[in-house]
Write an enzyme that holds these catalytic residues in place. Structure first.
Site, PDB file in Angstrom:
ATOM      1  N   LYS A   3      11.309   3.242   2.114  1.00  0.00           N
ATOM      2  CA  LYS A   3      10.038   2.541   2.329  1.00  0.00           C
ATOM      3  C   LYS A   3      10.310   1.322   3.197  1.00  0.00           C
ATOM      4  O   LYS A   3      11.337   0.651   3.032  1.00  0.00           O
ATOM      5  CB  LYS A   3       9.504   2.137   0.946  1.00  0.00           C
ATOM      6  CG  LYS A   3       8.117   1.549   0.900  1.00  0.00           C
ATOM      7  CD  LYS A   3       7.699   1.354  -0.561  1.00  0.00           C
ATOM      8  CE  LYS A   3       6.343   0.711  -0.711  1.00  0.00           C
ATOM      9  NZ  LYS A   3       5.920   0.612  -2.137  1.00  0.00           N
ATOM     10  N   SER A  16       1.610   2.460  -3.213  1.00  0.00           N
ATOM     11  CA  SER A  16       1.840   2.019  -1.862  1.00  0.00           C
ATOM     12  C   SER A  16       2.951   2.797  -1.146  1.00  0.00           C
ATOM     13  O   SER A  16       3.022   2.767   0.074  1.00  0.00           O
ATOM     14  CB  SER A  16       2.187   0.533  -1.874  1.00  0.00           C
ATOM     15  OG  SER A  16       3.370   0.292  -2.586  1.00  0.00           O
ATOM     16  N   SER A  65       3.179   2.106  -7.679  1.00  0.00           N
ATOM     17  CA  SER A  65       3.404   2.588  -6.306  1.00  0.00           C
ATOM     18  C   SER A  65       4.466   3.666  -6.202  1.00  0.00           C
ATOM     19  O   SER A  65       4.560   4.336  -5.172  1.00  0.00           O
ATOM     20  CB  SER A  65       3.827   1.421  -5.405  1.00  0.00           C
ATOM     21  OG  SER A  65       2.754   0.538  -5.210  1.00  0.00           O
TER      22      SER A  65
END
Lengths: 486, 486
Positions: B86, B160, B184
């Site tokens: 990420k 997310s 997330s």
């Protein structure tokens, strides 16, 4: 024991003395009524003293307890033992003032710790004076009067647990509960030549305590001897599901301290110009070495930075939250110095709180990494001692100086034991504190017992006790402590 | 494996597939150059893809690593295995954007977790898209584009960690790092039919992570199989003295889950009117019972209250602190929805922060007391799934609905494992999450392996994988996990 108050036979008695007396046939009502009669209403160490009715009620309850164990007092480890509690700790039917008459209320039930002590047979003789809302390390911030030092009334007692330290030092009760957020359970121990055990956060429940900083508060204990402090904490601590910060003591928590320990000492020692305090601590370090300890100098910077974070950071907001209703209702009822301190809370945002928390985590990590290399940190309990007059002149500055060696402890989640360390050359008492990671309380106590047995000055105020605590050989595990008591 | 992209032989490979290929003589450069060539720059799941130079450099480093172990690939448990991270996690020489181009910087060193994976031989193929600053559970709040759901592009990917879930679901890499503060690491797992393991707070270091809420952030992992997620966390987790919130994993952390577990299920189940989600979860509960689980209904109120405290409480101030410089310098560079959320921080005082912390402690205690009675809590990973259009219409409300079953987890210091649970009757994926106290991660994984082996639908996006993960019999202890990998 010395008989400083010849009329009171129980003066300076340890837990063992009380237990021996009962085993030999003494009556709780006789001993405790005599004690109650000797306690002075105008003694600034007390905020309230057990009334004749309150004592009678407790003696009746003790009788019921005794019947429930078929008369076997060995099952009531504190059978008929008197104690005192700082007046921010609830006792059913007693007023809790937190040294603020306008804040006071009558508690409807015992604090968790008081309930545990009473269930073990202990008798609450009184509630003690404190720096208002436990905000202070001095013992002067109370409308119930400044508590004088038990060695020289021109000096402060230390606080915030001033009254509890005073009544223990004068031998009135064998142990008393205090609280410790920034050092309130250690500074008055040092100033009155007694033991102050600040347990690991969460070991003792805070249910029924008027909070100072709820994330940091610890209910501590004062006693003349480490053995008694250890017995008391073993009985009043314990998990409480109702307190979100209560913790289970890990099964493998250490209970022994090496006979020849490695102790960290700050490279940077601060005494604020007090040469006698400095001399005394150097002599104490000599004693430690003579007893076989290896002293290693460490960088005190992270400890000092964390200490500063407590006093000049957002944790003061916790004190505000604790007494917000007073600020709304009756701000003039708050001690002006305390109010000035606590009002700082309004300057901090949630962002400040989290930034300080991040800083706390980093410093606490550094501190715990240092402590992992040694058996304990050894520091002067206080950098100096001040007169009442000095406090009047600079109430905030002197107060924060007193926290130099205590403030960081709870923020870093440590255990601490304040020990008497004899007298300075001017005859005032000075203490030494051992600090170790969380759950090392009983290991510190193991050291403390040996330390006390090797002292030359008996604990407490002058003349209260005429002999040193005996060295105790058995293991300091909880089970055995309780067995010894019983 | 299915060949959804016929030109790419490695599609949908698990760690074991990669290891087998290398054991049988495949060359990292051949396989990884082919993979790199197949990755699309306009795929909104990626923010950056390894350049030819970045790949060559890593392959060179891999060669050096191999020489350091005298050519024994079994000593490099991730030898030549591609992964994604990420884009709020640093990798040396790569830009870290946190999905905000105005915030971006080139990282000078690897995040702790990336360094550990690379030291095990893993190759970083790209940095993935996310809800900006990891603020969101939707996967649409990014200037790099909304990440489409891998089952139906009209639907959101969840966030997310949207990009990391997408590239794993599509079989491009066997595992990818995400982060999980409020869910997330679990919501996008559910929406893409893959595994999301949210480890216990502090097990993996956050050094080199752009924080969302520093006291709550966890670096999580997505994989097609529980076994792969477990292998990855075993390699990237570990104590880091530089991270104040890093923790040592306790020696006795549980690694096994009863074959016939007792699972808590919320009495109050909320699906926001999504009948298909409700039907699906009831069917999942049926599957659990058929597999021998005993389900016990519990009061979900403390979980729901804690979830609400996260979204409507002062923890948002942590998000503000993390990007304060952006607010000062370039507030217009922040996504408008994210800015609106994070600006709420300014409404909270330090008093609010401590009051919320007290409430957190009490609710966390209640939650942990409930969880102590069962083997785990089982919840739908999400109460529903939304289209891109639904998110456009109500970006904040829909987002917070998605956190119904995730938001409380990190505040209560729990471990969680999001598992694929087949398809709803409309063909969209739906997940189930198991939640247990801190350090129960590997026990949850033990359950998850059995769960996956008993499914009828292979993991990942449609057609990526054509068989179920094999049941694995050996013990799930760290040592053995590593050995299996090697």
């Amino acid at each position: 024991m010395a008989q400083a108050t010849p009329s009171l036979s129980t003066l300076g008695w340890t837990l063992q003395d009380w237990q021996s007396a009962y085993r030999e046939g003494a009556s709780p009502s006789a001993l405790l009524q005599a004690l109650q009669a000797a306690l002075q209403g105008d003694d600034p160490a007390w905020i309230s003293i057990a009334s004749a009715e309150q004592l009678a009620e407790q003696l009746l309850h003790l009788q019921t307890l005794l019947e429930s164990v078929a008369g076997d007092t060995s099952k009531l480890p504190l059978y008929g033992v008197p104690f005192a509690a700082k007046d921010n700790i609830d006792a059913a039917g007693w007023r809790t003032t937190a040294a603020c008459p306008e804040f006071a209320y009558v508690a409807s039930s015992d604090a968790f710790v008081v309930a545990k002590l009473r269930a073990a047979g202990a008798i609450l003789m009184g509630k003690t004076n404190l720096d208002q809302f436990a905000t202070g390390l001095v013992g002067t911030r109370s409308p119930y009067g400044a508590v004088p030092n038990t060695f020289d009334p021109a000096y402060v007692s230390g606080g915030s647990s001033s009254g509890s330290a005073s009544v223990v030092a004068r031998g009135l009760v064998p142990f008393a509960l205090g609280t410790d957020t920034a050092g309130s359970g250690r500074v008055p121990a040092a100033f009155n030549n007694i033991v102050g055990l600040k347990p690991t956060k969460g070991w003792a429940s805070n249910s029924g305590l008027v909070p100072a900083c709820r994330t940091l508060d610890c209910i501590s204990v004062f006693a003349l001897t480490v053995a008694d402090a250890q017995r008391a904490i073993g009985l009043y601590a314990g998990y409480d599901a109702a307190d979100g910060y209560s913790r289970q003591r890990p099964a493998g928590a250490p209970t022994h301290f090496p006979v020849k320990p490695t102790l960290a000492v700050p490279k940077q020692l601060e005494f604020f110009g007090d040469a006698l305090a400095q001399q005394h601590f150097h002599a104490t370090m000599g004693d430690l070495k003579a007893q076989g300890a290896t002293l290693v100098e460490i960088d005190f910077a992270p400890f000092a930075q964390l200490a500063e974070l407590l006093y000049y950071g957002p944790w003061v907001a916790e004190r505000y939250v604790a007494i917000e209703s007073m600020f709304d209702r009756n701000p003039d009822g708050i001690d002006p110095t305390v109010r000035k301190v606590v009002e700082q809370a309004l300057n901090y945002s949630a962002r400040d709180a989290f930034e300080a928390e991040y800083r706390r985590a980093v410093l606490a990590r550094q501190i715990n990494d240092v402590l992992a290399q040694v058996d304990a940190l050894v520091v002067p309990s206080t950098p100096s001692i001040f007169t009442m007059e000095q406090l009047r002149q600079e109430p905030v500055k002197r107060n924060s100086e007193l926290g130099t060696y205590t403030n960081f402890t709870n923020l870093a989640d440590l255990s601490a034991l304040a020990l008497p360390a004899g007298l300075r050359s001017d005859g005032l008492p000075a203490g030494v504190t051992l600090i170790a990671p969380a759950w090392h309380d009983m290991a510190l106590a193991d050291f403390g017992r040996r330390w006390q047995a090797a002292q030359s000055l008996p604990p407490g105020a002058p003349g209260v006790v005429d002999r040193l605590p005996a060295p105790i050989q058995e293991k300091a595990s909880d089970e055995i402590v309780v067995a010894v008591v019983g």
